[in-house]
Design a protein around this motif. Sequence first.
Motif, short mmCIF file in Angstrom:
data_model
loop_
_atom_site.label_atom_id
_atom_site.label_comp_id
_atom_site.label_asym_id
_atom_site.label_seq_id
_atom_site.Cartn_x
_atom_site.Cartn_y
_atom_site.Cartn_z
N GLN A 1 0.84 -1.19 0.00
CA GLN A 1 0.00 0.00 0.00
C GLN A 1 0.88 1.25 0.00
OE1 GLN A 1 -2.26 0.07 3.70
NE2 GLN A 1 -0.76 -1.23 4.72
N TYR B 1 1.24 7.65 7.29
CA TYR B 1 0.38 6.53 7.67
C TYR B 1 -0.30 5.95 6.44
CZ TYR B 1 -3.53 9.85 7.45
OH TYR B 1 -4.44 10.77 7.04
N LYS C 1 -4.16 0.20 5.90
CA LYS C 1 -4.41 -1.06 6.60
C LYS C 1 -3.28 -1.40 7.55
CE LYS C 1 -7.97 -3.19 4.27
NZ LYS C 1 -9.05 -3.97 4.80
N PHE C 2 -3.65 -1.96 8.69
CA PHE C 2 -2.64 -2.51 9.59
C PHE C 2 -2.04 -3.76 8.97
CE2 PHE C 2 -2.84 -0.05 13.33
CZ PHE C 2 -4.14 0.41 13.47
N LYS D 1 0.59 0.61 10.91
CA LYS D 1 0.24 1.27 9.66
C LYS D 1 0.83 2.68 9.63
CE LYS D 1 -4.19 3.24 10.94
NZ LYS D 1 -5.54 3.54 10.52
N THR E 1 -1.75 -8.61 6.24
CA THR E 1 -2.79 -8.01 7.06
C THR E 1 -3.16 -8.97 8.18
OG1 THR E 1 -4.61 -8.95 5.80
CG2 THR E 1 -3.82 -6.77 5.14
#
Lengths: 660, 157
Positions: free
Chosen positions: A62, A140, A143-144, A206, A232
């Motif tokens: 991401q 940031y 998603k974590f 994240k 994830t």
Amino acid sequence: MSLLAFGGGAEDGSSSDTEPDALIDFTAMLMERKHECNGGWFSCGSKLQSQSHEDHGYYLGQYVLGVLDFSSQYGIDYSISYTAANVIGRPTKFPAYGDYPETFTMRTYGDWWQLAPSATQEIQAQNLPSLPTHDFIVVYFEKFVVPTEVAIFETFNPGGVVRIWAYSITKRWTCLWEAKPSDLNQVPHDSRRFAPPLKKTNIITKTLRIDFNHSRLNYYTEIDAIMLCGRTVPMRCMHQLLAPVGKRLGNTGEESGNGPIICKLRTLKFQPSCQANDAVKLHEFINNDLSKFLMDSHVESEQQKHNSTTEICLTDLPCEILLKILSYLDLKSLFRMGQVSHLFYDISTHPLLYCDLSLKSYWQLANSELLCTLARRATMLRKLDLSWCGGFGEISPTEFKKFLTQRGDNMTHLRLNSCKFLNASCIETVGIVCDNLIELSLRNCTTNPPLLNFSCLANLKNLERLDLFQTAFESELLLSMLESNRKLKHLNLAFCGVSVNMDNVATHLATYNTQLVSLDMWKAHFLSARGLQSLSRCQQLEELDLGWCMREATLGDSLYQLLFNCPKLKKLFLSAMRGITERDLMHIATLGKNLEQLDLMGILNITHERVYDILVHCSKLKLLDLCFCDNFMDRDFDVIADWSRLFNVDIKNSRIYNSR
Amino acid sequence: MSHPSETLQMRTSDGFVFHVSLEVAQQMGMTHSWLQSERVGLERSDDDDANIMPLDRVSSEIFRLVLNWCHAMQTIEKPLEPKDKLLQERAIFQNLLTESNANDSTIFELIIAADYLNIESLLQAGTQHVADVINGCDSVEAIRERFNIMYDGAVDN
């Protein structure tokens, strides 16, 4: 730096094709699930399997969703050129290599700012690692993930990244990667997707912080995008992880890779058995008990030493010498030393070791408790640096104010750069308590409304250095501070924004602050020839940064006046000042005898005869920036390269990135 | 001011007498105070004892190392940036230690001697060296082991 980057809001559309909505971009990536640029990210199977993947988690890459903080940027906030916001979303220029305004660029490069008259000394320099951090950016993502790779897309002068940190859901920072000096040696002159090997970890994050060090960079480094890849965590696991936070803290010691000492530093609850004044206790100890203590610890007398072959150990050294040794230790080792034995606890808590205190290198550990512990020891505090600390609520404003009230009245140097915990009442406390301040640094304090308002700092009357780089303040406050601080030598007002009329500031400086040595007005507004002329009353000026000021304005003979009246000028930055004429350049050559750093980036009227003139006459010149001086022909660059060698001057030109 | 031909006699705690050139001796702050208080000039008198500067707290072995240091200091080129000067002094100190196979005890005696003789550069180099060793220790236990310090009960809570 490209001249397309006008400071105003009306940008011509051709300069950028940054994706406006990173979120859509990210979702699109998830749907596609195929490899993108070289190296790419892990494919995750088809959508049919998404249900089971929700249970087990899946790999994804991401791009940055938003920027939380940054210590420095080249452009000004409301612009989209060379600002931190450019790091959001997909890369726009990569894999192209060059100087593009659609990237994130910082204000400094190389060692030039350390060599300038405005350079400062680090407080408690022994705390710094071998590759200290100069600048940082905190970003940031959506998603974590459990991070497996962090890729930084460098599109100009790569090699500035020295550390990658991740902020886990347990509210701890972990260092995922740290550069060794050898890593910075063989850096290619080409764009690169920099993805160093990360530490193996199970943290879930994240939010990343990237640290930069500029000292080996030839010119500005530029970052196009940052990608976070990882696995994830399924929702049910997330709930489990987030719920019993208390229990989890017990394990995070290993997770964050910090040993027991760092945990100790975090949870410091030093409570000496006596409540009396520490200094007195030490005094008594040294006078009354120390000799007995040393005797008990088997220290031999002089005679015995000569007769026997017993060795002398560390504890045999006199206390003043032990104090001297401990004064060289970094703060972490000092605390460690304090746990070795009672003797070393007493010595390591001596107030003389806490006159200069810097938590900047321990920003990730600094919290209210540590401040409290230090407050007890730092009875002779003179210099304090809390820069970068408390960004995520680890330091409470109340604790900070208490610290200041206890220890701030004799403080001479205070640095609170990028301190996110500061509120208006904190600044007021600074103004009230710390009236002996000689240096106040409040860089990167851009809150809205500005924290520096009304008369909160008007009580300070001894300032010699005031650094408000990238900080918003109210004009009235600044003007009244200038009037009160007649001994002011260094003033940094870079990026102060549209609300400040620089002509007024210049007039005030000319009246009240004629001892001024360095002045930084980068990207200031409303500076005219009249203002520049006023500045010539500050005849002690050695450094003047007028980059991106006075864009189209004609200078008249204001520059001549300045050069004539300020012969001590060593650093002069005139970036993008289009009003500079050929006569001005001639004056620079004849009057700039002491010039060491000269930035003429984007000056249109410059010819290579003028450059030669300057090189011949300014014998002390070391740096000359001629980027985007579009008047130069291609063949001129070869000549300039020869001159660079001949006169031993580092000349920056826009052709750097074309030659391989 | 410096008379290379002039030497000063210095006697260490174990009775050895060293003939030290005045230039080297001047590096020691103690020499200045002794010269001022005890003697007016460097005339040779019949009473040799009065011309000999006593170093009651320094042994000959340590004093030899001190002299090595002072000689090395003289060979440094004078105009240096403070940072470079410090680095060079630390390097010289390191050499001094390796050449003489110095152990911890010697290092500490050297530091004490530097303090006693009032040689700021040696004191700084020595104490910085010990600090570097401490900085290199990864844990409290490592520090205790390295310097043979006894654990005398819990200090923290």
